[in-house]
Structures are given as structure tokens and as C-alpha cells.
Motif scaffolding. Structure first.
Motif, PDB file in Angstrom:
ATOM      1  N   GLY A 296      56.053  41.661  39.844  1.00 39.24           N
ATOM      2  CA  GLY A 296      56.925  43.031  39.457  1.00 39.24           C
ATOM      3  C   GLY A 296      58.417  42.581  39.169  1.00 39.24           C
ATOM      4  N   GLY A 297      58.981  43.890  39.038  1.00 39.73           N
ATOM      5  CA  GLY A 297      60.627  43.743  38.888  1.00 39.73           C
ATOM      6  C   GLY A 297      61.010  43.522  37.487  1.00 39.73           C
ATOM      7  N   ASP A 298      62.427  43.179  37.430  1.00 38.73           N
ATOM      8  CA  ASP A 298      63.066  42.892  36.125  1.00 38.73           C
ATOM      9  C   ASP A 298      62.727  41.348  35.561  1.00 38.73           C
ATOM     10  N   VAL A 299      63.015  40.613  36.688  1.00 42.69           N
ATOM     11  CA  VAL A 299      62.782  39.079  36.430  1.00 42.69           C
ATOM     12  C   VAL A 299      61.811  38.585  37.728  1.00 42.69           C
ATOM     13  N   GLN A 300      61.630  37.333  37.642  1.00 37.29           N
ATOM     14  CA  GLN A 300      60.751  36.720  38.696  1.00 37.29           C
ATOM     15  C   GLN A 300      61.095  35.285  38.733  1.00 37.29           C
ATOM     16  N   ARG A 301      61.080  34.703  39.828  1.00 43.64           N
ATOM     17  CA  ARG A 301      61.127  33.385  40.325  1.00 43.64           C
ATOM     18  C   ARG A 301      59.792  33.070  41.004  1.00 43.64           C
ATOM     19  N   ILE A 302      58.984  31.914  40.375  1.00 43.60           N
ATOM     20  CA  ILE A 302      57.730  31.468  41.076  1.00 43.60           C
ATOM     21  C   ILE A 302      58.060  30.318  41.584  1.00 43.60           C
ATOM     22  N   SER A 303      58.149  30.030  43.244  1.00 40.19           N
ATOM     23  CA  SER A 303      58.536  28.833  43.967  1.00 40.19           C
ATOM     24  C   SER A 303      57.121  27.990  44.120  1.00 40.19           C
ATOM     25  N   HIS A 304      55.966  28.697  44.294  1.00 37.97           N
ATOM     26  CA  HIS A 304      54.710  27.993  44.661  1.00 37.97           C
ATOM     27  C   HIS A 304      53.591  28.578  44.252  1.00 37.97           C
ATOM     28  N   VAL A 305      52.474  27.998  43.797  1.00 40.58           N
ATOM     29  CA  VAL A 305      51.286  28.543  43.363  1.00 40.58           C
ATOM     30  C   VAL A 305      50.193  27.822  43.748  1.00 40.58           C
ATOM     31  N   ASP A 306      49.236  28.164  44.665  1.00 42.94           N
ATOM     32  CA  ASP A 306      48.263  27.318  45.052  1.00 42.94           C
ATOM     33  C   ASP A 306      47.027  27.870  44.718  1.00 42.94           C
ATOM     34  N   THR A 307      46.221  27.172  44.048  1.00 39.62           N
ATOM     35  CA  THR A 307      45.088  27.773  43.041  1.00 39.62           C
ATOM     36  C   THR A 307      43.670  27.139  43.440  1.00 39.62           C
ATOM     37  N   ASP A 308      42.807  27.961  44.022  1.00 41.06           N
ATOM     38  CA  ASP A 308      41.300  27.615  44.047  1.00 41.06           C
ATOM     39  C   ASP A 308      40.457  27.548  42.838  1.00 41.06           C
ATOM     40  N   VAL A 309      39.863  26.801  42.414  1.00 45.26           N
ATOM     41  CA  VAL A 309      38.968  26.896  41.355  1.00 45.26           C
ATOM     42  C   VAL A 309      37.473  26.600  41.878  1.00 45.26           C
ATOM     43  N   SER A 310      36.677  27.480  41.271  1.00 42.57           N
ATOM     44  CA  SER A 310      35.062  27.348  41.728  1.00 42.57           C
ATOM     45  C   SER A 310      34.443  27.546  40.258  1.00 42.57           C
ATOM     46  N   ASP A 311      33.154  27.295  40.296  1.00 37.19           N
ATOM     47  CA  ASP A 311      32.040  27.684  39.251  1.00 37.19           C
ATOM     48  C   ASP A 311      32.658  27.300  37.948  1.00 37.19           C
ATOM     49  N   GLU A 312      33.161  25.890  37.891  1.00 36.88           N
ATOM     50  CA  GLU A 312      33.564  25.266  36.663  1.00 36.88           C
ATOM     51  C   GLU A 312      32.416  25.010  35.716  1.00 36.88           C
ATOM     52  N   THR A 313      32.452  25.501  34.649  1.00 40.79           N
ATOM     53  CA  THR A 313      31.372  25.036  33.740  1.00 40.79           C
ATOM     54  C   THR A 313      32.057  24.854  32.366  1.00 40.79           C
ATOM     55  N   PHE A 314      31.097  24.211  31.270  1.00 43.06           N
ATOM     56  CA  PHE A 314      31.806  23.976  29.930  1.00 43.06           C
ATOM     57  C   PHE A 314      30.679  24.010  28.978  1.00 43.06           C
ATOM     58  N   LYS A 315      31.011  23.846  27.508  1.00 45.37           N
ATOM     59  CA  LYS A 315      30.010  23.865  26.461  1.00 45.37           C
ATOM     60  C   LYS A 315      30.716  22.974  25.442  1.00 45.37           C
TER      61      LYS A 315
END
Length: 376
Positions: A296-315
Motif C-alpha cells: 500500500g501507500g503511495d510508493v513501495q520498495r521491495i527488498s526481498h520476496v521468497d516464493t513457494d511454488v506447488s502444484d505446477e502443471t502445464f499443457k
């Protein structure tokens, strides 16, 4: 010929031909309809509906199983393809064809007799836009190009035939849960006295100055990604094909050779793992947008993102494109038309003579304007 996972294979290739019941000529799929038609006698033959098998035929495939080479045999197929020496496209051809022009870059090529083993398409979007409509859209698009050589407009007027190509794409699904750290910035304003020059005199004026108050932020966001579309071809510029989106993937049909009658299909040259890397980059971009909204806010700074990914499928799917290639001064320029919506994108040549003439004309107009202003 290399297998999709790198091993060498050779096997017979199925040939799909659809003779007309009345005259024996080849039928072709009619864009925007659900039938095969004969260009010689006009006979039409319906394409059987997919029925309840549709969902089973287009079931998502487990990504981790695919990269372990653990896919069942029914998901693999072999086709006879040519590889263009100029742009690298791999295009399926009938065994009776031994020489052709590459539909992507207009390079004359001679087909080989090898086979390509790869992951079978699960589905395709049938052509909804006819060649006539696609050519009309392309002609209007080409005719509106500024500073293009006259040959481009001539190309549009001649109405050369376009190539209908089913182009390979990957789609990826995944569930993501991301933890982030960053900062939230809220703007506020202060009033300051500043010295300004007014009519040659120095004066003090009040001015509102924007500042930003930062504070730490952290949290979690989650998202289910459904059908992140990735071009699986190297023969066309990604930026133009990506600009043809969005595609209405709710209209996907299970892959059947009926829809390919009268068209060609390109084999994928972006392997599954590379396509997955591109899809993850797009997911990361969208996750960053989610994080900014969550901060939120007017501006943002992102210093770190840690993402867990599951149930990956494709076509693996095929999407319809009408293609045209134009050669100017030894270079090929490609134009693409979305076979579902009629949207046009493409490269364009520039005429140096037209640009030079426009620059000279602009200089003359500026010079004349300056002359008259001095005369007043």
C-alpha cells in the motif's frame, strides 16, 4: 533427429489426409466453422464434436514428472518436420512435399526426411478468422505505416497469400505463496520559502515540496496462476506474438488433426524447461505487483520476496496465426495476425528517402516560419 529429451529416435509418421466424399480432392478446415470444406466442389463435412472427452483430452500434465522423463507414452508423438536454416523454424510437412518456402521468413528451404519426437499437443484453438479477413486487416495495417517503403503498400495491394500456421505454446499453472519484506512510502508536503527570478528581480516565494515518509513493511501474498502463456517458437519475434494477446483459451479444443487440414503446424523449439523459466519470470512480475498492492501507500520498495511454488502443471497447445513475410533490401520482415481475433502485429522497414524528405520539409517549414516572424 533428437528426441524432446535429447535421445536419438526414428519412427514412421502418421499422414492425415481428408479426401472429399464427392470429388476426392483434399478437404480443409473452414475458419470460424466446425466443418471441412472442399475448394473444388464445395462439399462440406462436419467436424465431430469433442463431447465429454474434452476435459480428459486436455488434462494438465505434472511438470515435475515431465522433467524426470516420466511421461506416459501416449503423451509423446513423432512428426516429420523441416528446419529452416535462416530462422530455425520447425514446420510439419506432408511426406510428398520435398521443397518449400519457409512461412516465417520466406527463405527457400529443402525439407529433410527426419522425424521429431516431442510432447504431443493437448489442445488447440481452431482458426476463427479466414485468410481473406486476415489479409484485409494486414493490408489496412500496412497501408497505415508512416515512412514505409512504397513496396510495402504494393505488397498490401497485391494480396499475396498468407500462411495459416498453428504455432506452439506452453501454458503453465501453479499455486504460489510469497513472503516479502520492503518499505511503504507515504507522501506528505511541506511549505518552504524559495528565491525566484521574476522580470529580472529576485523575490521570495512559498513553494510546496513533496517528501516521502518511509516505514518497514512485511507480509504474505498468495496467488493461483492459471494458463500463463509462453511462446514455444523461436521463428517469430516474441514481442510481436506476445502483443497478440489476449487469447480466449476457453475456446480450446482437444488436439485433433481434423483442425489442421489445409494448415501447417510448427513444432516447438523452446523446450519445456526454458518455457517454464519464462513463465516463472512472468509469475514473479505479477507477484511483485501483488506485493506492492499489499504494502500500500503511495510508493513501495521491495527488498526481498521468497516464493513457494506447488502444484505446477502445464499443457502444450497450438494457437492459430496467419503469417506473411516481406523481403526488403535482403532482409525479411514478418507480419502476424491472430487467427482468433484478427489483431495484427509485425516488423516494419523504414524508407530512408521518405525520412530524409520529411526532415528536409520540416526544416523548410521551420525556416519559413522563422523568416516571417523576423519580418514582423
Amino acid at each position: 533427429m533428437a528426441d524432446w529429451d535429447g535421445t536419438e529416435t526414428a519412427a514412421p509418421v502418421d499422414t492425415h489426409r481428408y479426401p472429399c466424399e464427392q470429388c476426392g480432392a483434399d478437404l480443409r478446415f473452414s475458419p470460424g466453422a466446425t466443418e471441412l470444406v472442399c475448394d473444388y466442389c464445395g462439399h462440406a463435412q462436419s467436424v465431430a464434436p469433442a463431447g465429454r472427452a474434452k476435459l480428459e483430452a486436455m488434462a494438465e500434465i505434472d511438470y515435475r514428472a515431465a522433467i524426470r522423463n516420466a511421461l506416459p507414452a501416449e503423451l509423446i508423438e513423432e512428426t516429420r518436420v523441416l528446419s529452416c536454416p535462416n530462422c530455425g523454424a520447425q514446420v510439419e510437412f506432408e511426406p510428398s512435399i520435398h521443397a518449400a518456402e519457409c512461412p516465417f521468413c520466406a527463405t527457400p528451404v529443402v525439407t529433410d526426411t527426419g522425424t521429431h519426437r516431442h510432447i504431443k499437443p493437448q489442445g488447440l484453438l481452431p482458426f476463427a478468422v479466414s485468410e481473406e479477413v486476415a489479409r484485409g486487416n494486414l493490408s489496412r495495417w500496412l497501408g497505415g505505416l508512416w515512412f514505409a517503403p512504397n513496396g510495402v503498400q504494393e505488397y498490401a495491394r497485391k494480396g499475396r497469400r498468407m500462411q495459416g500456421i498453428y504455432t506452439p505454446f506452453w501454458t503453465f499453472d501453479a499455486d504460489t505463496r510469497s513472503r516479502y519484506r520492503g518499505q511503504r512510502g507515504d507522501h506528505y508536503y511541506v511549505t518552504r520559502n524559495v528565491r525566484v527570478n521574476v522580470n529580472g528581480k529576485s523575490q521570495m516565494r512559498q513553494k510546496r515540496v513533496r517528501k516521502t515518509r518511509w516505514r518497514p513493511a512485511s507480509g504474505r501474498v498468495s496467488r493461483h496462476f492459471d494458463d500463463v502463456v509462453v511462446l514455444a517458437s523461436r521463428s517469430l519475434p516474441r514481442k510481436y506474438v506476445d502483443s497478440l494477446q489476449p487469447w480466449d483459451l476457453t475456446a480450446l479444443e482437444p488436439y485433433r488433426p481434423d483442425f489442421l487440414a489445409g494448415f501447417r503446424a510448427e513444432g516447438y523449439t523452446v523446450e519445456l524447461e526454458e518455457g517454464h523459466t519464462r513463465a516463472r519470470a512472468e509469475m514473479d512480475r505479477i507477484i511483485a505487483e501483488d506485493v506492492r498492492r499489499d504494502i500500500g501507500g503511495d510508493v513501495q520498495r521491495i527488498s526481498h520476496v521468497d516464493t513457494d511454488v506447488s502444484d505446477e502443471t502445464f499443457k502444450h497447445i497450438l494457437l492459430p496465426l496467419w503469417l506473411a513475410a516481406y523481403k526488403f533490401r535482403g532482409k525479411s520482415y514478418r507480419f502476424v495476425v491472430n487467427g482468433q481475433t484478427g489483431e495484427v502485429q509485425g516488423e516494419r522497414p523504414w524508407s530512408p528517402w521518405k525520412i530524409a524528405f520529411a526532415v528536409i520539409l520540416a526544416m523548410i517549414v521551420i525556416g519559413v516560419g522563422y523568416y516571417f516572424s523576423e519580418m514582423q
